[in-house]
Motif scaffolding. Sequence first.
Motif, PDB file in Angstrom:
ATOM      1  N   VAL A  92       0.830  -1.209   0.000  1.00 15.18           N
ATOM      2  CA  VAL A  92       0.000   0.000   0.000  1.00 15.18           C
ATOM      3  C   VAL A  92       0.866   1.261   0.000  1.00 15.18           C
ATOM      4  N   LEU A  93       1.870   1.284   0.862  1.00 14.01           N
ATOM      5  CA  LEU A  93       2.736   2.457   0.970  1.00 14.01           C
ATOM      6  C   LEU A  93       3.593   2.650  -0.276  1.00 14.01           C
ATOM      7  N   SER A  94       4.111   1.559  -0.822  1.00 13.77           N
ATOM      8  CA  SER A  94       4.949   1.676  -2.017  1.00 13.77           C
ATOM      9  C   SER A  94       4.151   2.141  -3.218  1.00 13.77           C
ATOM     10  N   PHE A 147      -3.260   8.495 -12.787  1.00 12.88           N
ATOM     11  CA  PHE A 147      -4.660   8.133 -12.597  1.00 12.88           C
ATOM     12  C   PHE A 147      -5.058   8.086 -11.134  1.00 12.88           C
ATOM     13  N   ALA A 148      -4.104   8.111 -10.216  1.00 14.59           N
ATOM     14  CA  ALA A 148      -4.442   8.037  -8.787  1.00 14.59           C
ATOM     15  C   ALA A 148      -3.483   8.893  -7.983  1.00 14.59           C
ATOM     16  N   LYS A 149      -3.990   9.510  -6.966  1.00 10.65           N
ATOM     17  CA  LYS A 149      -3.170  10.279  -6.046  1.00 10.65           C
ATOM     18  C   LYS A 149      -3.196   9.603  -4.688  1.00 10.65           C
ATOM     19  N   PHE A 150      -2.182   9.897  -3.882  1.00  8.66           N
ATOM     20  CA  PHE A 150      -2.132   9.277  -2.561  1.00  8.66           C
ATOM     21  C   PHE A 150      -3.271   9.780  -1.684  1.00  8.66           C
ATOM     22  N   THR A 151      -4.006   8.855  -1.160  1.00  8.60           N
ATOM     23  CA  THR A 151      -5.035   9.157  -0.171  1.00  8.60           C
ATOM     24  C   THR A 151      -4.911   8.099   0.925  1.00  8.60           C
ATOM     25  N   PRO A 152      -5.271   8.439   2.137  1.00  7.45           N
ATOM     26  CA  PRO A 152      -5.161   7.466   3.222  1.00  7.45           C
ATOM     27  C   PRO A 152      -6.294   6.438   3.223  1.00  7.45           C
ATOM     28  N   ILE A 208      -6.701   3.227   5.721  1.00  7.41           N
ATOM     29  CA  ILE A 208      -7.771   3.283   6.717  1.00  7.41           C
ATOM     30  C   ILE A 208      -8.678   2.059   6.597  1.00  7.41           C
ATOM     31  N   GLN A 209      -9.072   1.732   5.349  1.00  8.83           N
ATOM     32  CA  GLN A 209      -9.926   0.569   5.140  1.00  8.83           C
ATOM     33  C   GLN A 209      -9.217  -0.709   5.580  1.00  8.83           C
ATOM     34  N   TYR A 210      -7.927  -0.794   5.280  1.00 13.14           N
ATOM     35  CA  TYR A 210      -7.164  -1.976   5.680  1.00 13.14           C
ATOM     36  C   TYR A 210      -7.169  -2.138   7.198  1.00 13.14           C
ATOM     37  N   LEU A 211      -6.923  -1.045   7.918  1.00 16.39           N
ATOM     38  CA  LEU A 211      -6.900  -1.090   9.378  1.00 16.39           C
ATOM     39  C   LEU A 211      -8.278  -1.395   9.958  1.00 16.39           C
ATOM     40  N   MET A 212      -9.332  -0.916   9.276  1.00 11.73           N
ATOM     41  CA  MET A 212     -10.692  -1.196   9.732  1.00 11.73           C
ATOM     42  C   MET A 212     -11.023  -2.679   9.603  1.00 11.73           C
ATOM     43  N   TYR A 213     -10.577  -3.292   8.499  1.00 11.15           N
ATOM     44  CA  TYR A 213     -10.904  -4.696   8.247  1.00 11.15           C
ATOM     45  C   TYR A 213      -9.958  -5.656   8.961  1.00 11.15           C
ATOM     46  N   LEU A 214      -8.799  -5.163   9.385  1.00  8.11           N
ATOM     47  CA  LEU A 214      -7.761  -6.023   9.962  1.00  8.11           C
ATOM     48  C   LEU A 214      -8.247  -6.896  11.128  1.00  8.11           C
ATOM     49  N   GLN A 271     -11.194  -6.754   0.858  1.00  2.93           N
ATOM     50  CA  GLN A 271     -10.039  -6.131   0.225  1.00  2.93           C
ATOM     51  C   GLN A 271     -10.072  -6.320  -1.288  1.00  2.93           C
ATOM     52  N   GLY A 272     -10.480  -7.521  -1.715  1.00  2.00           N
ATOM     53  CA  GLY A 272     -10.549  -7.817  -3.145  1.00  2.00           C
ATOM     54  C   GLY A 272     -11.603  -7.013  -3.868  1.00  2.00           C
ATOM     55  N   ARG A 273     -12.705  -6.742  -3.188  1.00  2.00           N
ATOM     56  CA  ARG A 273     -13.781  -5.944  -3.797  1.00  2.00           C
ATOM     57  C   ARG A 273     -13.308  -4.537  -4.128  1.00  2.00           C
ATOM     58  N   ARG A 274     -12.382  -4.014  -3.322  1.00  2.00           N
ATOM     59  CA  ARG A 274     -11.811  -2.688  -3.589  1.00  2.00           C
ATOM     60  C   ARG A 274     -10.662  -2.765  -4.602  1.00  2.00           C
ATOM     61  N   ALA A 275      -9.835  -3.802  -4.460  1.00  2.00           N
ATOM     62  CA  ALA A 275      -8.624  -3.901  -5.267  1.00  2.00           C
ATOM     63  C   ALA A 275      -8.910  -4.217  -6.732  1.00  2.00           C
TER      64      ALA A 275
END
Length: 278
Positions: A105-107, A159-164, A168-174, A191-195
């Motif tokens: 995610v960070l990379s 096509f995409a800019k960095f947004t948290p 945030i979603q990852y930490l919520m689902y963790l 996670q797959g539904r978003r990815a």
Amino acid sequence: MADKIKDTAKQEAVEMRRLAEEGVRSRAYLYPIQGIYYLASHRDLRKPLLSRLTGTLSLGVGVTTFMFLFTYVPQLAILFFTSGPLAAFSTALLVLSESSTLTTVLSKALLIEDSLIDTFDGTLLTKGHTELVAKERKVKSGGAGDAVARLGKLMGKPFAKFTPTAIIQYLMYLPLNFIPVVGTIAFVVLQGRRAGPAAQNRYFQLKGMSQTQREKHVEERKAAYTSFGVTAVLLEMIPVAGIFFTFTNACGAALWAAKMEQESGTAPKLREQAGKAD
């Protein structure tokens, strides 16, 4: 109230089963696997990955070290009640998986966004979709079969800019991972539904889709995108190798986009031929 809850649960179960069946029939889950073989067999497409390898590996080492220092013991305490004697081993695997996902995610946000675009566009060029890629960047002629070498400067913004949001979603689902089996499955599916749709953001940009058009496109193929995303997420969760699979997933998403372009070009021709026959 109890009956309503049961009815809602049944409806959700039926819907999940329908989406799962549609996802399997779509065969979209195979594209991340195809991306592995395609990237491995095309040396030029590996250039974007190799150019960012040192930075992403350094980030991965830092994230993994941080996660073991600060999250291993708290998670071990929780998993001890569900895994018993295997808690230490289960916690180590969980932390490694978490570290791999966070590194990815960070990379994506900080290091490899442009490289993933190059991988996606380069794959489209190898499949013959030069005109599509040329809508958003300059494409050089020649290149002696090197698709990445033909890629010129981007004419539009990424096509995409960095947004948290993703973090945030990852930490919520963790916390779902603390529920044995069912929780982990739910985590991967969410996670797959978003990815899934996110993997083709570049394709949406090349097609010039508005937000409304994109949402309609994804909704019509929700099961396929989820199945693609689930496979992609599982690959990116693999410790150490996750960053490699980020690039193969981009390649697989481009292969799927090329297939969509082929089908969208074939349908009008078939209708025209049918009209002439009539």
